[in-house]
Motif scaffolding. Structure first.
Motif, PDB file in Angstrom:
ATOM      1  N   LYS A   1      -4.418  -0.996   8.413  1.00 51.53           N
ATOM      2  CA  LYS A   1      -3.255  -1.019   9.575  1.00 51.53           C
ATOM      3  C   LYS A   1      -1.921  -0.610   7.858  1.00 51.53           C
ATOM      4  O   LYS A   1      -1.072   0.313   8.307  1.00 51.53           O
ATOM      5  CB  LYS A   1      -2.328  -2.299   9.218  1.00 51.53           C
ATOM      6  CG  LYS A   1      -3.908  -3.139  10.873  1.00 51.53           C
ATOM      7  CD  LYS A   1      -3.470  -1.626  12.029  1.00 51.53           C
ATOM      8  CE  LYS A   1      -4.688  -2.198  13.108  1.00 51.53           C
ATOM      9  NZ  LYS A   1      -4.710  -1.671  14.449  1.00 51.53           N
ATOM     10  N   ASN A   2      -2.028  -0.731   6.971  1.00 55.50           N
ATOM     11  CA  ASN A   2      -0.316  -0.732   6.089  1.00 55.50           C
ATOM     12  C   ASN A   2      -0.668   1.023   5.432  1.00 55.50           C
ATOM     13  O   ASN A   2      -0.284   1.678   5.477  1.00 55.50           O
ATOM     14  CB  ASN A   2      -0.998  -1.774   4.773  1.00 55.50           C
ATOM     15  CG  ASN A   2       0.300  -2.862   5.247  1.00 55.50           C
ATOM     16  OD1 ASN A   2       1.048  -2.851   6.635  1.00 55.50           O
ATOM     17  ND2 ASN A   2       0.065  -3.877   4.784  1.00 55.50           N
ATOM     18  N   ARG A   3      -2.491   1.447   5.651  1.00 51.43           N
ATOM     19  CA  ARG A   3      -2.552   2.660   4.356  1.00 51.43           C
ATOM     20  C   ARG A   3      -2.081   3.223   5.401  1.00 51.43           C
ATOM     21  O   ARG A   3      -1.979   4.486   5.508  1.00 51.43           O
ATOM     22  CB  ARG A   3      -3.562   2.822   4.357  1.00 51.43           C
ATOM     23  CG  ARG A   3      -4.149   1.668   2.946  1.00 51.43           C
ATOM     24  CD  ARG A   3      -5.236   1.883   1.902  1.00 51.43           C
ATOM     25  NE  ARG A   3      -5.267   1.111   1.329  1.00 51.43           N
ATOM     26  CZ  ARG A   3      -6.829   0.779   0.241  1.00 51.43           C
ATOM     27  NH1 ARG A   3      -7.951   0.542   0.840  1.00 51.43           N
ATOM     28  NH2 ARG A   3      -6.676  -0.311  -0.597  1.00 51.43           N
ATOM     29  N   LEU A   4      -2.617   3.002   6.721  1.00 53.81           N
ATOM     30  CA  LEU A   4      -2.791   4.058   8.472  1.00 53.81           C
ATOM     31  C   LEU A   4      -0.831   3.951   8.709  1.00 53.81           C
ATOM     32  O   LEU A   4      -0.132   5.242   8.785  1.00 53.81           O
ATOM     33  CB  LEU A   4      -3.104   3.387   9.639  1.00 53.81           C
ATOM     34  CG  LEU A   4      -4.402   3.357   9.214  1.00 53.81           C
ATOM     35  CD1 LEU A   4      -4.909   2.310  10.790  1.00 53.81           C
ATOM     36  CD2 LEU A   4      -5.092   4.742   9.922  1.00 53.81           C
ATOM     37  N   GLU A   5       0.329   3.158   8.249  1.00 53.41           N
ATOM     38  CA  GLU A   5       1.346   2.983   8.695  1.00 53.41           C
ATOM     39  C   GLU A   5       2.658   4.282   7.463  1.00 53.41           C
ATOM     40  O   GLU A   5       3.267   5.169   7.413  1.00 53.41           O
ATOM     41  CB  GLU A   5       2.041   1.825   8.224  1.00 53.41           C
ATOM     42  CG  GLU A   5       3.362   1.957   8.401  1.00 53.41           C
ATOM     43  CD  GLU A   5       3.766   2.148  10.481  1.00 53.41           C
ATOM     44  OE1 GLU A   5       4.669   2.889  10.129  1.00 53.41           O
ATOM     45  OE2 GLU A   5       2.853   2.102  10.845  1.00 53.41           O
TER      46      GLU A   5
ATOM     47  N   GLN B   1       4.116   7.826   7.757  1.00 62.20           N
ATOM     48  CA  GLN B   1       5.311   7.923   7.560  1.00 62.20           C
ATOM     49  C   GLN B   1       5.763   8.766   5.972  1.00 62.20           C
ATOM     50  O   GLN B   1       6.954   9.116   5.328  1.00 62.20           O
ATOM     51  CB  GLN B   1       6.341   6.807   6.762  1.00 62.20           C
ATOM     52  CG  GLN B   1       6.353   5.467   8.319  1.00 62.20           C
ATOM     53  CD  GLN B   1       6.882   5.937   9.439  1.00 62.20           C
ATOM     54  OE1 GLN B   1       8.056   6.693   9.222  1.00 62.20           O
ATOM     55  NE2 GLN B   1       6.806   5.548  10.381  1.00 62.20           N
ATOM     56  N   GLN B   2       4.534   9.046   5.187  1.00 61.15           N
ATOM     57  CA  GLN B   2       4.481  10.377   4.903  1.00 61.15           C
ATOM     58  C   GLN B   2       5.213  11.497   4.748  1.00 61.15           C
ATOM     59  O   GLN B   2       4.518  12.061   5.742  1.00 61.15           O
ATOM     60  CB  GLN B   2       3.008  10.571   4.047  1.00 61.15           C
ATOM     61  CG  GLN B   2       3.065  11.376   2.846  1.00 61.15           C
ATOM     62  CD  GLN B   2       0.976  10.994   1.834  1.00 61.15           C
ATOM     63  OE1 GLN B   2       0.362  10.666   3.163  1.00 61.15           O
ATOM     64  NE2 GLN B   2       1.111  12.167   1.504  1.00 61.15           N
TER      65      GLN B   2
ATOM     66  N   GLN C   1       0.549  -0.659  -0.541  1.00 64.03           N
ATOM     67  CA  GLN C   1      -0.263   0.060   0.628  1.00 64.03           C
ATOM     68  C   GLN C   1       1.176   1.234  -0.223  1.00 64.03           C
ATOM     69  O   GLN C   1       0.466   2.369   0.484  1.00 64.03           O
ATOM     70  CB  GLN C   1      -0.860  -0.033   1.363  1.00 64.03           C
ATOM     71  CG  GLN C   1      -2.091  -0.676   1.549  1.00 64.03           C
ATOM     72  CD  GLN C   1      -3.038  -1.537  -0.346  1.00 64.03           C
ATOM     73  OE1 GLN C   1      -3.540  -0.286  -0.068  1.00 64.03           O
ATOM     74  NE2 GLN C   1      -2.434  -2.560  -0.391  1.00 64.03           N
ATOM     75  N   ASP C   2       2.120   1.035  -0.398  1.00 63.45           N
ATOM     76  CA  ASP C   2       2.747   2.057  -0.128  1.00 63.45           C
ATOM     77  C   ASP C   2       2.713   2.977  -1.622  1.00 63.45           C
ATOM     78  O   ASP C   2       2.550   2.502  -3.236  1.00 63.45           O
ATOM     79  CB  ASP C   2       4.366   2.253  -0.107  1.00 63.45           C
ATOM     80  CG  ASP C   2       4.950   1.240  -1.112  1.00 63.45           C
ATOM     81  OD1 ASP C   2       5.432   2.023  -2.349  1.00 63.45           O
ATOM     82  OD2 ASP C   2       4.777   0.366  -1.160  1.00 63.45           O
TER      83      ASP C   2
ATOM     84  N   SER D   1      -7.222  16.171  -0.264  1.00 65.68           N
ATOM     85  CA  SER D   1      -5.519  15.446   0.067  1.00 65.68           C
ATOM     86  C   SER D   1      -5.211  15.966   0.707  1.00 65.68           C
ATOM     87  O   SER D   1      -4.935  17.501   2.107  1.00 65.68           O
ATOM     88  CB  SER D   1      -5.594  15.252  -1.213  1.00 65.68           C
ATOM     89  OG  SER D   1      -6.705  14.889  -2.335  1.00 65.68           O
ATOM     90  N   PHE D   2      -3.880  15.557   0.933  1.00 62.23           N
ATOM     91  CA  PHE D   2      -2.921  15.524   2.262  1.00 62.23           C
ATOM     92  C   PHE D   2      -1.317  15.254   1.248  1.00 62.23           C
ATOM     93  O   PHE D   2      -1.435  14.377   0.242  1.00 62.23           O
ATOM     94  CB  PHE D   2      -2.948  15.324   3.237  1.00 62.23           C
ATOM     95  CG  PHE D   2      -3.001  13.669   3.825  1.00 62.23           C
ATOM     96  CD1 PHE D   2      -2.119  13.252   3.348  1.00 62.23           C
ATOM     97  CD2 PHE D   2      -4.316  13.618   3.858  1.00 62.23           C
ATOM     98  CE1 PHE D   2      -2.711  11.381   4.132  1.00 62.23           C
ATOM     99  CE2 PHE D   2      -5.401  11.867   3.734  1.00 62.23           C
ATOM    100  CZ  PHE D   2      -3.757  11.280   3.672  1.00 62.23           C
ATOM    101  N   LEU D   3      -0.680  15.547   1.096  1.00 62.10           N
ATOM    102  CA  LEU D   3       0.965  15.657   0.798  1.00 62.10           C
ATOM    103  C   LEU D   3       2.334  14.522   1.440  1.00 62.10           C
ATOM    104  O   LEU D   3       2.908  13.871   1.202  1.00 62.10           O
ATOM    105  CB  LEU D   3       1.455  15.828  -0.248  1.00 62.10           C
ATOM    106  CG  LEU D   3       0.853  16.575  -1.943  1.00 62.10           C
ATOM    107  CD1 LEU D   3       1.728  17.750  -2.520  1.00 62.10           C
ATOM    108  CD2 LEU D   3       1.170  15.729  -2.301  1.00 62.10           C
ATOM    109  N   SER D   4       1.658  15.477   2.983  1.00 62.02           N
ATOM    110  CA  SER D   4       1.602  14.614   3.861  1.00 62.02           C
ATOM    111  C   SER D   4       2.129  14.686   5.098  1.00 62.02           C
ATOM    112  O   SER D   4       0.148  14.787   5.092  1.00 62.02           O
ATOM    113  CB  SER D   4       3.774  15.288   4.980  1.00 62.02           C
ATOM    114  OG  SER D   4       2.439  17.199   5.282  1.00 62.02           O
ATOM    115  N   SER D   5       1.914  13.558   6.104  1.00 61.99           N
ATOM    116  CA  SER D   5       1.210  12.480   7.238  1.00 61.99           C
ATOM    117  C   SER D   5      -0.248  13.990   7.953  1.00 61.99           C
ATOM    118  O   SER D   5       0.632  14.749   8.111  1.00 61.99           O
ATOM    119  CB  SER D   5       2.044  12.644   8.334  1.00 61.99           C
ATOM    120  OG  SER D   5       1.399  11.788   9.238  1.00 61.99           O
TER     121      SER D   5
END
Length: 234
Positions: A151-155, A159-160, A41-42, A90-94
């Motif tokens: 969980k992978n998308r949240l991670e 880290q974004q 999901q990265d 949308s967002f480009l960082s966490s």
């Protein structure tokens, strides 16, 4: 110039099922590309999957919430038919480290149908005016997503980081004014990456396409017109 398709990339749910009412109000040709329900999901992984499904004629991308982070990776690739991008809340960082740190520890799908979930969903995601039908569909879609994928998308979100590379592709950011997840600062970060971006505001919560489908469809149509005009005179 005629853009034959609007290509929609869904947000955190990744299914595209929550676009249904918005699309019933949208007068145009479109395709929805769901996010894969397995894998890391990265953004690089997702961009590679999406690239294989993109049209072979000119199109505009619409990226909702989580999907906004995939766009810089798609732009690194050779996409000659991509003429513009519309970002929705949308967002480009966490976006919110505090909420993300909590969300990663909680049983998200169990919470989706818990007694207090309606209050939570209305306050944080769907707005106080959310109908029972929208709440029910949101919960059903959330529960259909594999735990590991969520969980992978949240991670990935936690880290974004803001991309280093920039782009001058014609872009529109549709900002929900009552968005409790994405601050104004996060929305304005897009100007650091997309030099040719315009902002349109709409009153409503983070899931604005779902909460205000008719008005959102009108604004997306307006955004498409702005991008087409930019393409003509560039």
């Amino acid at each position: 110039m005629v853009i034959s398709k609007l290509v929609l990339l869904p947000g955190m749910d990744g299914t595209g099922e929550l676009f249904e009412e918005f699309l019933s109000n949208f007068d145009g040709d479109y395709i929805v590309i769901p996010l894969p329900q397995s894998g890391s999901q990265d953004h690089v992984f997702l961009a590679n999957i999406i690239k294989e499904q993109l049209p072979t004629e000119d199109y505009i991308l619409l990226a909702e919430s989580f999907a906004g982070g995939i766009i810089p990776e798609l732009l690194r690739q050779n996409n000659p038919h991509l003429k513009g991008v519309i970002f929705i809340a949308s967002f480009l960082s966490s976006p919110n480290q505090f909420l993300l740190s909590i969300a990663k520890l909680l049983p998200i799908k169990s919470l989706a149908s818990a007694h207090l979930s309606t209050i939570f969903h209305k306050f944080l995601l769907l707005g106080q005016g959310a109908s029972k039908e929208l709440l029910s569909k949101f919960i059903t879609v959330t529960k259909s997503i594999p735990d590991l994928v969520l969980k992978n998308r949240l991670e990935v979100m936690s880290q974004q980081r803001l991309p280093i590379t920039t782009s001058d592709i014609p872009s529109i950011y549709i900002k929900a004014l009552s968005d409790r997840l994405i601050t104004s600062q996060k929305g304005r970060e897009f100007t650091k990456v997309f030099s040719n971006i315009k902002y349109i505001e709409i009153e409503g919560p983070h899931f604005i396409l779902q909460a205000q489908p008719k008005e959102s469809a009108r604004l997306v149509t307006e955004a498409i017109s702005l991008i087409l005009k930019d393409c003509r005179y560039s």
